[in-house]
Design an enzyme around this catalytic site. Structure first.
Site, PDB file in Angstrom:
ATOM      1  N   ILE A  96       0.910  -1.227  -0.194  1.00 40.69           N
ATOM      2  CA  ILE A  96       0.010  -0.004   0.207  1.00 40.69           C
ATOM      3  C   ILE A  96       1.047   1.195  -0.179  1.00 40.69           C
ATOM      4  O   ILE A  96       1.510   1.434   0.901  1.00 40.69           O
ATOM      5  CB  ILE A  96      -1.006  -0.026   1.185  1.00 40.69           C
ATOM      6  CG1 ILE A  96      -2.055   1.050   1.069  1.00 40.69           C
ATOM      7  CG2 ILE A  96      -0.124  -0.269   2.389  1.00 40.69           C
ATOM      8  CD1 ILE A  96      -2.992   0.899   2.085  1.00 40.69           C
ATOM      9  N   GLY A 106      -5.386  11.473   2.579  1.00 40.97           N
ATOM     10  CA  GLY A 106      -6.358  10.294   3.109  1.00 40.97           C
ATOM     11  C   GLY A 106      -6.349   9.277   2.124  1.00 40.97           C
ATOM     12  O   GLY A 106      -7.126   8.432   2.316  1.00 40.97           O
ATOM     13  N   ASN A 135       9.440   1.843   9.911  1.00 43.27           N
ATOM     14  CA  ASN A 135       8.505   2.711   9.218  1.00 43.27           C
ATOM     15  C   ASN A 135       7.729   3.046  10.389  1.00 43.27           C
ATOM     16  O   ASN A 135       6.648   2.728  10.257  1.00 43.27           O
ATOM     17  CB  ASN A 135       7.796   1.942   8.137  1.00 43.27           C
ATOM     18  CG  ASN A 135       6.984   2.808   7.027  1.00 43.27           C
ATOM     19  OD1 ASN A 135       7.039   4.030   7.437  1.00 43.27           O
ATOM     20  ND2 ASN A 135       6.812   2.430   6.127  1.00 43.27           N
ATOM     21  N   GLU A 136       8.065   4.004  10.967  1.00 40.44           N
ATOM     22  CA  GLU A 136       7.366   4.385  12.181  1.00 40.44           C
ATOM     23  C   GLU A 136       6.078   5.143  11.816  1.00 40.44           C
ATOM     24  O   GLU A 136       5.084   4.828  12.430  1.00 40.44           O
ATOM     25  CB  GLU A 136       7.957   5.375  13.219  1.00 40.44           C
ATOM     26  CG  GLU A 136       9.166   4.722  13.786  1.00 40.44           C
ATOM     27  CD  GLU A 136       9.997   5.464  14.531  1.00 40.44           C
ATOM     28  OE1 GLU A 136       9.832   6.987  14.397  1.00 40.44           O
ATOM     29  OE2 GLU A 136      11.101   5.192  14.816  1.00 40.44           O
ATOM     30  N   ASN A 137       6.143   5.905  10.933  1.00 38.58           N
ATOM     31  CA  ASN A 137       4.855   6.451  10.354  1.00 38.58           C
ATOM     32  C   ASN A 137       3.722   5.654   9.812  1.00 38.58           C
ATOM     33  O   ASN A 137       2.734   5.550  10.146  1.00 38.58           O
ATOM     34  CB  ASN A 137       4.987   7.500   9.117  1.00 38.58           C
ATOM     35  CG  ASN A 137       5.718   8.758   9.607  1.00 38.58           C
ATOM     36  OD1 ASN A 137       5.808   9.134  10.713  1.00 38.58           O
ATOM     37  ND2 ASN A 137       6.422   9.528   8.462  1.00 38.58           N
ATOM     38  N   TYR A 142      -1.375   2.145  11.060  1.00 43.42           N
ATOM     39  CA  TYR A 142      -1.877   1.028  11.036  1.00 43.42           C
ATOM     40  C   TYR A 142      -2.609   1.014  12.526  1.00 43.42           C
ATOM     41  O   TYR A 142      -3.719   0.283  12.748  1.00 43.42           O
ATOM     42  CB  TYR A 142      -1.348  -0.137  10.738  1.00 43.42           C
ATOM     43  CG  TYR A 142      -0.577  -0.162   9.521  1.00 43.42           C
ATOM     44  CD1 TYR A 142      -1.540   0.196   8.188  1.00 43.42           C
ATOM     45  CD2 TYR A 142       0.895  -0.129   8.691  1.00 43.42           C
ATOM     46  CE1 TYR A 142      -1.237   0.005   7.010  1.00 43.42           C
ATOM     47  CE2 TYR A 142       1.134  -0.182   7.620  1.00 43.42           C
ATOM     48  CZ  TYR A 142       0.167   0.126   6.640  1.00 43.42           C
ATOM     49  OH  TYR A 142       0.747  -0.142   5.511  1.00 43.42           O
ATOM     50  N   LYS A 144      -3.476   3.436  14.333  1.00 41.09           N
ATOM     51  CA  LYS A 144      -4.604   4.041  14.512  1.00 41.09           C
ATOM     52  C   LYS A 144      -6.017   3.524  13.758  1.00 41.09           C
ATOM     53  O   LYS A 144      -7.020   3.734  14.007  1.00 41.09           O
ATOM     54  CB  LYS A 144      -4.406   5.485  13.573  1.00 41.09           C
ATOM     55  CG  LYS A 144      -5.557   6.373  13.651  1.00 41.09           C
ATOM     56  CD  LYS A 144      -5.104   7.738  13.017  1.00 41.09           C
ATOM     57  CE  LYS A 144      -6.147   8.791  12.823  1.00 41.09           C
ATOM     58  NZ  LYS A 144      -5.601   9.946  12.203  1.00 41.09           N
TER      59      LYS A 144
END
Length: 172
Positions: A96, A106, A135-137, A142, A144
């Site tokens: 993704i 979004g 890949n902290e962001n 995920y 959230k």
């Protein structure tokens, strides 16, 4: 702002290769060696490999368009196409990715919701994915969205073994 999703076909092979290469490279080039990136990109996104994945009936690719421009893509797997043995009640989100210039609109959530919709249409009980531990962001996104880390597996970037967290969302 117009957002549309379109399922990829073999006719999209060239566009799929282009966006796969661009988004993966832009996302990870700063945290990996040039040699390992080159090796991975050539192995994972060559036309023969992508054609094989597009022809697998247990894998599907989707482009997301933002104002009629391809902004990102989604790949989902079921059955034996899943990269881990998770059973026939699971759907994997293998890829993704959103182009840098389209992030913060979004679109990732839009693609994630598309994957959830596919899972529910096919009576799947779980949606899972692997995300690089650095890949902290993505991990925060995920979490959230309701995913929980349940394990890990190795991911090979060139000759370097890296760790992906396995995150699962149970569907009701």
């Amino acid at each position: 702002m117009a957002i549309n999703i379109k399922k990829c076909t073999l006719e999209d092979l060239g566009k799929l290769q282009e966006i796969s290469y661009e988004t993966f490279n832009d996302t990870f080039k700063h945290q990996n060696s040039t040699e390992n990136m080159k090796s991975y990109l050539e192995r994972a996104f060559n036309l023969k490999q992508l054609e094989k994945e597009l022809c697998n009936i247990s894998s599907e690719f989707f482009f997301v368009y933002f104002n009629n421009e391809i902004a990102g893509y989604l790949k989902v797997n079921t059955n034996e196409a899943q990269s881990e043995v998770m059973g026939d009640q699971s759907l994997e989100i293998e890829r993704i990715y959103i182009k840098n210039k389209f992030q913060k609109h979004g679109l990732g959530k839009y693609l994630l919701n598309k994957a959830m919709e596919i899972a529910m249409e096919r009576n799947k009980k779980k949606v899972w994915l692997g995300v690089w531990e650095k890949n902290e962001n993505a991990i925060a996104f995920y979490k959230k969205m309701g995913f929980v880390q349940t394990g890990s597996h190795s991911f090979y970037m060139g000759d370097e073994a890296q760790m992906d967290f396995i995150m699962i969302k149970t569907l009701i």
